[in-house]
Write an enzyme that holds these catalytic residues in place. Structure first.
Site, PDB file in Angstrom:
ATOM      1  N   ASN A 108       0.833  -1.205   0.000  1.00  0.00           N
ATOM      2  CA  ASN A 108       0.000   0.000   0.000  1.00  0.00           C
ATOM      3  C   ASN A 108       0.865   1.252   0.000  1.00  0.00           C
ATOM      4  O   ASN A 108       1.968   1.278   0.558  1.00  0.00           O
ATOM      5  CB  ASN A 108      -0.914   0.017   1.239  1.00  0.00           C
TER       6      ASN A 108
ATOM      7  N   ASP B 217      -0.529   4.154   1.070  1.00  0.00           N
ATOM      8  CA  ASP B 217      -1.111   5.084   2.059  1.00  0.00           C
ATOM      9  C   ASP B 217      -0.260   5.077   3.334  1.00  0.00           C
ATOM     10  O   ASP B 217       0.672   4.287   3.468  1.00  0.00           O
ATOM     11  CB  ASP B 217      -2.575   4.686   2.361  1.00  0.00           C
TER      12      ASP B 217
ATOM     13  N   HIS C  64       6.061  -0.650  -2.664  1.00  0.00           N
ATOM     14  CA  HIS C  64       5.562   0.010  -3.890  1.00  0.00           C
ATOM     15  C   HIS C  64       5.551   1.520  -3.763  1.00  0.00           C
ATOM     16  O   HIS C  64       4.866   2.194  -4.526  1.00  0.00           O
ATOM     17  CB  HIS C  64       4.157  -0.522  -4.226  1.00  0.00           C
TER      18      HIS C  64
ATOM     19  N   CYS D  11      12.665  13.491  -7.800  1.00  0.00           N
ATOM     20  CA  CYS D  11      12.914  14.216  -9.055  1.00  0.00           C
ATOM     21  C   CYS D  11      13.594  13.276 -10.051  1.00  0.00           C
ATOM     22  O   CYS D  11      14.634  12.686  -9.737  1.00  0.00           O
ATOM     23  CB  CYS D  11      13.836  15.410  -8.772  1.00  0.00           C
TER      24      CYS D  11
ATOM     25  N   CYS E 243      11.514  20.967  -9.178  1.00  0.00           N
ATOM     26  CA  CYS E 243      12.145  20.156  -8.124  1.00  0.00           C
ATOM     27  C   CYS E 243      12.672  21.123  -7.053  1.00  0.00           C
ATOM     28  O   CYS E 243      13.315  22.129  -7.379  1.00  0.00           O
ATOM     29  CB  CYS E 243      13.310  19.364  -8.724  1.00  0.00           C
TER      30      CYS E 243
ATOM     31  N   GLY F 186      -5.030  -9.060   3.313  1.00  0.00           N
ATOM     32  CA  GLY F 186      -5.732  -8.108   2.454  1.00  0.00           C
ATOM     33  C   GLY F 186      -5.106  -7.908   1.099  1.00  0.00           C
ATOM     34  O   GLY F 186      -5.064  -6.783   0.602  1.00  0.00           O
ATOM     35  N   THR F 187      -4.613  -9.000   0.486  1.00  0.00           N
ATOM     36  CA  THR F 187      -4.069  -8.853  -0.856  1.00  0.00           C
ATOM     37  C   THR F 187      -4.572  -9.987  -1.748  1.00  0.00           C
ATOM     38  O   THR F 187      -4.720 -11.122  -1.315  1.00  0.00           O
ATOM     39  CB  THR F 187      -2.518  -8.788  -0.859  1.00  0.00           C
TER      40      THR F 187
ATOM     41  N   GLU G 248     -11.684 -12.911   1.164  1.00  0.00           N
ATOM     42  CA  GLU G 248     -12.061 -14.113   0.403  1.00  0.00           C
ATOM     43  C   GLU G 248     -10.782 -14.808  -0.029  1.00  0.00           C
ATOM     44  O   GLU G 248      -9.700 -14.205   0.051  1.00  0.00           O
ATOM     45  CB  GLU G 248     -12.860 -13.693  -0.844  1.00  0.00           C
TER      46      GLU G 248
ATOM     47  N   ALA H 118     -10.715  -7.693   7.639  1.00  0.00           N
ATOM     48  CA  ALA H 118      -9.442  -7.547   8.366  1.00  0.00           C
ATOM     49  C   ALA H 118      -9.652  -6.991   9.771  1.00  0.00           C
ATOM     50  O   ALA H 118      -8.931  -7.357  10.712  1.00  0.00           O
ATOM     51  CB  ALA H 118      -8.519  -6.623   7.570  1.00  0.00           C
TER      52      ALA H 118
HETATM   53  C1  BV8 Z   1       8.344  -5.745 -11.659  1.00  0.00           C
HETATM   54  C2  BV8 Z   1       1.676   1.201  -6.836  1.00  0.00           C
HETATM   55  C3  BV8 Z   1      10.338  -6.185 -12.811  1.00  0.00           C
HETATM   56  C4  BV8 Z   1       0.792   1.847  -7.835  1.00  0.00           C
HETATM   57  C5  BV8 Z   1       1.505  -1.071  -7.550  1.00  0.00           C
HETATM   58  C6  BV8 Z   1       2.759 -11.377 -16.203  1.00  0.00           C
HETATM   59  C7  BV8 Z   1       2.793 -12.358 -15.228  1.00  0.00           C
HETATM   60  C8  BV8 Z   1       3.354 -12.119 -13.986  1.00  0.00           C
HETATM   61  C9  BV8 Z   1       3.904 -10.873 -13.695  1.00  0.00           C
HETATM   62  C10 BV8 Z   1       3.856  -9.897 -14.640  1.00  0.00           C
HETATM   63  C11 BV8 Z   1       3.298 -10.130 -15.893  1.00  0.00           C
HETATM   64  N1  BV8 Z   1       3.400  -9.004 -16.615  1.00  0.00           N
HETATM   65  C12 BV8 Z   1       4.000  -8.040 -15.865  1.00  0.00           C
HETATM   66  C13 BV8 Z   1       4.300  -8.588 -14.671  1.00  0.00           C
HETATM   67  C14 BV8 Z   1       4.981  -7.913 -13.564  1.00  0.00           C
HETATM   68  C15 BV8 Z   1       4.001  -6.991 -12.857  1.00  0.00           C
HETATM   69  C16 BV8 Z   1       2.770  -7.733 -12.410  1.00  0.00           C
HETATM   70  O1  BV8 Z   1       2.800  -8.490 -11.461  1.00  0.00           O
HETATM   71  N2  BV8 Z   1       1.667  -7.490 -13.136  1.00  0.00           N
HETATM   72  C17 BV8 Z   1       0.408  -8.135 -12.784  1.00  0.00           C
HETATM   73  C18 BV8 Z   1      -0.735  -7.144 -13.096  1.00  0.00           C
HETATM   74  C19 BV8 Z   1       0.291  -9.412 -13.586  1.00  0.00           C
HETATM   75  N3  BV8 Z   1       4.705  -6.494 -11.704  1.00  0.00           N
HETATM   76  C20 BV8 Z   1       5.448  -5.384 -11.815  1.00  0.00           C
HETATM   77  O2  BV8 Z   1       5.508  -4.686 -12.811  1.00  0.00           O
HETATM   78  C21 BV8 Z   1       6.310  -5.044 -10.605  1.00  0.00           C
HETATM   79  N4  BV8 Z   1       7.641  -4.805 -11.051  1.00  0.00           N
HETATM   80  O3  BV8 Z   1       7.939  -6.857 -11.867  1.00  0.00           O
HETATM   81  O4  BV8 Z   1       9.551  -5.292 -12.045  1.00  0.00           O
HETATM   82  C22 BV8 Z   1      11.642  -5.590 -13.009  1.00  0.00           C
HETATM   83  C23 BV8 Z   1      12.747  -6.429 -13.073  1.00  0.00           C
HETATM   84  C24 BV8 Z   1      13.971  -5.884 -13.261  1.00  0.00           C
HETATM   85  C25 BV8 Z   1      14.119  -4.521 -13.381  1.00  0.00           C
HETATM   86  C26 BV8 Z   1      13.011  -3.684 -13.326  1.00  0.00           C
HETATM   87  C27 BV8 Z   1      11.759  -4.214 -13.138  1.00  0.00           C
HETATM   88  C28 BV8 Z   1       5.846  -3.766  -9.940  1.00  0.00           C
HETATM   89  C29 BV8 Z   1       4.470  -3.973  -9.370  1.00  0.00           C
HETATM   90  C30 BV8 Z   1       4.097  -2.745  -8.544  1.00  0.00           C
HETATM   91  C31 BV8 Z   1       3.008  -1.971  -9.255  1.00  0.00           C
HETATM   92  N5  BV8 Z   1       2.531  -0.916  -8.350  1.00  0.00           N
HETATM   93  N6  BV8 Z   1       1.158  -0.128  -6.668  1.00  0.00           N
HETATM   94  C32 BV8 Z   1      -0.344   2.485  -7.120  1.00  0.00           C
HETATM   95  O5  BV8 Z   1      -0.687   2.095  -5.984  1.00  0.00           O
HETATM   96  O6  BV8 Z   1      -0.910   3.394  -7.719  1.00  0.00           O
HETATM   97  S1  BV8 Z   1       0.657  -2.511  -7.564  1.00  0.00           S
HETATM   98  C33 BV8 Z   1      -0.838  -2.226  -6.836  1.00  0.00           C
HETATM   99  O7  BV8 Z   1      -1.699  -3.242  -7.249  1.00  0.00           O
HETATM  100  C34 BV8 Z   1      -0.788  -2.372  -5.347  1.00  0.00           C
HETATM  101  O8  BV8 Z   1       0.365  -1.838  -4.786  1.00  0.00           O
HETATM  102  C35 BV8 Z   1      -0.915  -3.835  -5.140  1.00  0.00           C
HETATM  103  O9  BV8 Z   1       0.340  -4.433  -5.150  1.00  0.00           O
HETATM  104  C36 BV8 Z   1      -1.651  -4.265  -6.374  1.00  0.00           C
HETATM  105  C37 BV8 Z   1      -3.079  -4.583  -6.017  1.00  0.00           C
HETATM  106  O10 BV8 Z   1      -2.995  -5.629  -5.167  1.00  0.00           O
HETATM  107  P1  BV8 Z   1      -3.743  -5.666  -3.758  1.00  0.00           P
HETATM  108  O11 BV8 Z   1      -3.072  -4.750  -2.788  1.00  0.00           O
HETATM  109  O12 BV8 Z   1      -3.806  -7.104  -3.427  1.00  0.00           O
HETATM  110  O13 BV8 Z   1      -5.188  -5.075  -4.008  1.00  0.00           O
HETATM  111  P2  BV8 Z   1      -6.381  -5.808  -4.718  1.00  0.00           P
HETATM  112  O14 BV8 Z   1      -7.463  -4.808  -4.888  1.00  0.00           O
HETATM  113  O15 BV8 Z   1      -5.859  -6.555  -5.911  1.00  0.00           O
HETATM  114  O16 BV8 Z   1      -6.869  -6.930  -3.660  1.00  0.00           O
HETATM  115  C38 BV8 Z   1      -7.449  -6.532  -2.448  1.00  0.00           C
HETATM  116  C39 BV8 Z   1      -7.685  -7.796  -1.642  1.00  0.00           C
HETATM  117  O17 BV8 Z   1      -8.192  -7.405  -0.380  1.00  0.00           O
HETATM  118  C40 BV8 Z   1      -8.678  -8.738  -2.275  1.00  0.00           C
HETATM  119  O18 BV8 Z   1      -8.192 -10.059  -2.208  1.00  0.00           O
HETATM  120  C41 BV8 Z   1      -9.923  -8.577  -1.387  1.00  0.00           C
HETATM  121  O19 BV8 Z   1     -10.617  -9.804  -1.240  1.00  0.00           O
HETATM  122  C42 BV8 Z   1      -9.316  -8.194  -0.069  1.00  0.00           C
HETATM  123  N7  BV8 Z   1     -10.184  -7.369   0.778  1.00  0.00           N
HETATM  124  C43 BV8 Z   1     -11.070  -6.424   0.376  1.00  0.00           C
HETATM  125  N8  BV8 Z   1     -11.678  -5.901   1.473  1.00  0.00           N
HETATM  126  C44 BV8 Z   1     -11.138  -6.515   2.557  1.00  0.00           C
HETATM  127  C45 BV8 Z   1     -10.196  -7.454   2.117  1.00  0.00           C
HETATM  128  N9  BV8 Z   1      -9.504  -8.243   2.965  1.00  0.00           N
HETATM  129  C46 BV8 Z   1      -9.757  -8.085   4.290  1.00  0.00           C
HETATM  130  N10 BV8 Z   1     -10.647  -7.219   4.784  1.00  0.00           N
HETATM  131  C47 BV8 Z   1     -11.361  -6.418   3.950  1.00  0.00           C
HETATM  132  N11 BV8 Z   1     -12.250  -5.555   4.463  1.00  0.00           N
END
Ligand code: BV8
Length: 233
Positions: free
Chosen positions: A92, A94, A109, A117, A136, A176-177, A204, A220
């Site tokens: 997160n 936040d 992240h 900058c 900057c 929560g992920t 879930e 959570a």
């Molecule tokens: C990298 C900042 C390499 C932005 C974020 C194909 C296959 C596999 C991987 C990849 C692929 N193609 C590309 C990739 C890599 C890619 C990736 O994984 N893509 C995904 C979409 C397939 N990853 C990257 O690019 C990462 N970097 O790999 O670099 C590299 C190598 C060498 C040199 C340079 C680079 C970078 C990833 C970071 C991206 N930035 N955040 C912003 O916030 O604006 S990611 C962003 O989305 C979040 O940070 C978080 O990580 C992600 C969302 O995930 P969650 O936090 O889990 O949120 P989500 O809504 O999905 O789920 C919420 C959960 O909570 C649910 O399960 C729900 O049931 C639950 N919930 C809801 N309410 C509650 C609850 N649980 C409990 N209580 C509740 N009340």
């Protein structure tokens, strides 16, 4: 379970959901009808810096309208009172873990309240809006400042420290992920390989649920305080 000596916790957007911060899934992976993978990328920023600055300006400004919830507070208590080591990693951007009493939070992240900058790499705490004309504060380059956020395609922060902790821990807890984004989603497999017990606390079953030794599902604010109480007992 025997008393774990080193606990690693990974949190995602779900731990902040009950504070009123939309998760990525709730938003259907979209923001203003743009796929987040397009907005939260260096290419997206280059193509439309006004749109991407607005995406982060709105979320940064919203932080002053939300509060940490019982799950954040419980993790802060765990860090203060647990006899062993606690490593808290969050996806997160936040500041609710810090405002809930946690310290040494690893924002893999990045953070909404930080900017850097792209011209001189100076980093600073950023509360006000940014724009493509923002200078900057160090080198005065207009348009140099960008949100200190790890976008898709960028390397998450402190990866060596994170992997070392996940390999060394006795218990890995994912809270929560959705397990949709790597490398964070791969940590449970690393923990399993290195012999840790693994626990999922989520609303879930996540995409990686089957990889956990134990998985409890619910909000959570109920699961986390209950788990912290049992861990501190
Ligand atoms: C990298 C900042 C390499 C932005 C974020 C194909 C296959 C596999 C991987 C990849 C692929 N193609 C590309 C990739 C890599 C890619 C990736 O994984 N893509 C995904 C979409 C397939 N990853 C990257 O690019 C990462 N970097 O790999 O670099 C590299 C190598 C060498 C040199 C340079 C680079 C970078 C990833 C970071 C991206 N930035 N955040 C912003 O916030 O604006 S990611 C962003 O989305 C979040 O940070 C978080 O990580 C992600 C969302 O995930 P969650 O936090 O889990 O949120 P989500 O809504 O999905 O789920 C919420 C959960 O909570 C649910 O399960 C729900 O049931 C639950 N919930 C809801 N309410 C509650 C609850 N649980 C409990 N209580 C509740 N009340």
């Amino acid at each position: 379970m025997t008393h774990p000596l080193h606990i690693v916790i990974l949190t995602g957007a779900g731990i902040s959901a009950e504070s009123g911060i939309d998760t990525f899934r709730d938003a259907g992976g979209l923001w203003e009808n743009h796929p987040i993978e397009h907005v939260a990328t260096p290419e997206g920023f280059k193509a439309d810096p006004v749109l991407v600055h607005r995406f982060y300006n709105l979320r940064r400004a919203a932080l002053s309208t939300v509060k940490p919830n019982a799950a954040h507070v419980a993790l802060g208590q765990l860090q203060r009172e647990f006899k062993g080591q606690v490593t808290l990693i969050t996806q997160n951007v936040d500041d609710l873990h810090e405002r809930g009493g946690s310290s040494d939070v690893i924002h893999m992240h990045g953070e909404l309240l930080s900017a850097f900058c792209s011209a001189c790499d100076h980093r600073w705490r950023q509360v006000e809006d940014l724009s493509p004309q923002s200078p900057c504060p160090a080198c005065q380059t207009r348009g140099g400042p960008r949100p200190d956020i790890v976008w898709f395609g960028e390397m998450p922060y402190q990866m060596r420290r994170l992997e070392t902790a996940v390999k060394a821990c006795d218990l890995f807890v994912s809270i929560g992920t959705s397990g949709a984004v790597y490398p964070a989603a791969g940590f449970v497999h690393l923990a399993n390989t290195f012999g840790a017990q693994t626990l999922e606390l989520n609303l879930e079953p996540s995409q990686g649920s089957a990889a956990f030794d134990d998985a409890r599902h619910g909000p959570a604010t109920e699961l986390v305080p209950e788990w912290v109480r049992s861990t501190l007992a």
